[in-house]
Design a protein around this motif. Structure first.
Motif, short mmCIF file in Angstrom:
data_model
loop_
_atom_site.label_atom_id
_atom_site.label_comp_id
_atom_site.label_asym_id
_atom_site.label_seq_id
_atom_site.Cartn_x
_atom_site.Cartn_y
_atom_site.Cartn_z
N ASP A 261 -25.31 -4.80 17.75
CA ASP A 261 -25.90 -4.49 19.10
C ASP A 261 -25.95 -5.62 20.04
O ASP A 261 -25.64 -5.78 21.22
CB ASP A 261 -27.21 -3.93 19.16
CG ASP A 261 -28.17 -4.57 18.24
OD1 ASP A 261 -27.96 -5.37 17.40
OD2 ASP A 261 -29.38 -3.94 18.07
N SER A 262 -26.54 -7.07 19.26
CA SER A 262 -26.56 -8.10 20.22
C SER A 262 -25.21 -8.66 20.42
O SER A 262 -25.07 -9.26 21.36
CB SER A 262 -27.42 -9.19 19.34
OG SER A 262 -26.87 -9.36 17.89
N ALA A 305 -9.92 -2.89 7.07
CA ALA A 305 -11.47 -1.92 7.23
C ALA A 305 -11.61 -1.61 8.69
O ALA A 305 -11.37 -2.20 9.70
CB ALA A 305 -12.72 -2.68 6.91
N ILE A 306 -12.25 -0.58 8.84
CA ILE A 306 -12.47 0.26 10.14
C ILE A 306 -14.08 0.76 10.08
O ILE A 306 -14.35 1.04 9.11
CB ILE A 306 -11.72 1.51 10.69
CG1 ILE A 306 -10.10 0.78 10.72
CG2 ILE A 306 -11.90 1.97 11.83
CD1 ILE A 306 -9.10 1.82 11.09
N LEU A 307 -14.52 0.02 11.13
CA LEU A 307 -16.27 0.74 11.33
C LEU A 307 -16.28 0.96 12.44
O LEU A 307 -16.14 0.64 13.32
CB LEU A 307 -17.20 -0.63 10.82
CG LEU A 307 -18.61 -0.45 11.27
CD1 LEU A 307 -19.21 0.28 9.88
CD2 LEU A 307 -19.30 -1.70 11.44
N VAL A 308 -17.10 2.36 12.44
CA VAL A 308 -17.42 3.14 13.77
C VAL A 308 -18.94 3.25 13.48
O VAL A 308 -19.51 3.90 12.69
CB VAL A 308 -16.84 4.46 13.67
CG1 VAL A 308 -16.95 5.05 15.00
CG2 VAL A 308 -15.21 4.36 13.71
N LEU A 309 -19.61 2.91 14.57
CA LEU A 309 -21.02 3.00 14.67
C LEU A 309 -21.42 3.36 16.02
O LEU A 309 -21.01 2.82 17.14
CB LEU A 309 -21.93 1.78 14.00
CG LEU A 309 -21.81 0.41 14.82
CD1 LEU A 309 -22.93 -0.36 14.60
CD2 LEU A 309 -20.22 -0.28 14.56
N ASN A 310 -22.67 3.86 16.18
CA ASN A 310 -23.48 3.63 17.38
C ASN A 310 -24.20 2.42 17.47
O ASN A 310 -24.54 1.98 16.54
CB ASN A 310 -24.52 5.03 17.35
CG ASN A 310 -25.07 5.30 18.63
OD1 ASN A 310 -25.91 4.43 19.10
ND2 ASN A 310 -24.42 6.13 19.31
N LYS A 311 -24.39 1.94 18.68
CA LYS A 311 -24.95 0.73 18.71
C LYS A 311 -26.31 0.78 18.45
O LYS A 311 -26.73 -0.30 17.80
CB LYS A 311 -24.98 0.41 20.41
CG LYS A 311 -25.52 -0.89 20.68
CD LYS A 311 -25.54 -1.07 22.22
CE LYS A 311 -26.63 -2.02 22.76
NZ LYS A 311 -26.92 -2.28 24.39
#
Length: 332
Positions: A261-262, A305-311
């Motif tokens: 997020d930052s 690697a792949i990362l998917v996230l909500n902030k």
């Protein structure tokens, strides 16, 4: 007396996985307008100091060497064989310095802007240090952040340190106007900190002294001595108990870039592209990426690697890293 910048560079940055890895932690990633956070830290502070003390671990200390070459300042590199938190690192730096030296302790992985305002804060901190105080830098909170510790203060006096709060508590902290973010930056004379360690955490004082006195010729701390130093943050060991703390109110832009997020906010600030729903792709830029039905999401694409996230879930990335580490995965 001389002024030394103690650069803490032993962390991994697990909440920025898969960008940050043990073999290339976030402070060495060259993704900040083509520079690394480590080098930005050196350049930011070199005009205030006479020399550097760089503290890193045995896994990554060589990565930083390219930014230390041809530097116009003397550099002492201390290598920790085991991670023992910030109290151990700061104690070792104090033993490496002369007792009247002023140590400006800065993490290696923070972003700081507003040079003129920063310079004023540094000079104020050095002044406190010369008077025998331990200065801590409090950052003016711009949002109810749950990923930072807080400092409750009155004037330049620290009333108490507060742990990372939940969101409701963080909102109250910011609304009250009596709290600052805890930056993890400090300034003090070596003797002042060692006196406080001797008083408040004698075990760290003795074990760190013994470890330093038995270091190798190239300032590597041997594992048998390193493991005997208690693993504590300097906040727990000294700052929360000392009566010699002063706070420097700091109004410069600051971010520890501790989570996505930052990092997202930093990249937005520097005109990094997002789609119309605030979604961001961080990768090699060679793939077509489209977000459907998502808002304020981040897709991180690396070679393995792949990362998917909500902030909003950025703090949870560390749990993925911890799981991979328990499994002894090569992905860490």
């Amino acid at each position: 007396m001389s002024i030394k910048n103690v650069i803490l560079s032993g962390g991994v940055g697990s909440r920025l996985w898969p960008l940050s890895r043990k073999q290339n932690p976030k402070q060495y990633l060259e993704m900040f307008q083509g520079n690394s956070l480590f080098n930005l830290t050196i350049n930011r502070n070199k005009k205030f100091v006479d020399s550097l003390i760089v503290i890193s671990n045995s896994e990554n200390f060589k990565i930083g060497e390219k930014w230390l070459k041809n530097l116009d300042l003397p550099v002492l590199s201390i290598t920790e064989s085991l991670p023992r938190n910030t109290a151990a690192a700061i104690a070792l730096a104090c033993f490496a310095a002369d007792e009247d030296d002023v140590l400006l302790v800065t993490p290696s992985d923070h972003i700081i802007d507003d040079d003129d305002v920063y310079e004023i804060a540094i000079k104020n901190a050095i002044s406190f240090a010369e008077q025998g105080f331990i200065a801590t830098f409090g950052i003016n909170p711009i949002r109810p952040e749950t990923g930072y510790g807080y400092i409750e203060y009155e004037g330049d006096d620290v009333l108490r340190f507060r742990e990372k709060p939940n969101r409701e508590t963080a909102i109250e902290f910011v609304k009250s106007g009596r709290f600052m973010w805890n930056s993890g930056m400090f300034c003090f004379k070596a003797k002042t900190m060692l006196d406080e360690l001797f008083l408040y955490d004698h075990e760290i004082f003795v074990s760190a002294k013994n470890a330093w006195e038995n270091k190798t010729e190239n300032a590597a701390i041997k594992p048998d001595f390193m493991k005997l130093i208690p693993s504590k943050s300097i906040d727990y060991a000294v700052m929360e108990r000392s009566k010699k703390i002063k706070m420097v109110r700091s109004d410069f832009f600051w971010s520890d870039l501790g989570a996505f997020d930052s990092l997202y906010d930093y990249l937005i600030r520097n005109n990094y592209p997002v789609d119309e729903n605030g979604n961001m792709y961080i990768g090699d830029g060679e793939k077509f990426v489209q977000f459907i039905g998502l808002e304020n999401s981040i897709l991180v694409d690396t070679k393995d690697a792949i990362l998917v996230l909500n902030k909003e879930n950025s703090q949870d990335v560390k749990y993925i890293y911890e799981t991979l580490e328990k499994e002894k995965s090569d992905l860490t």
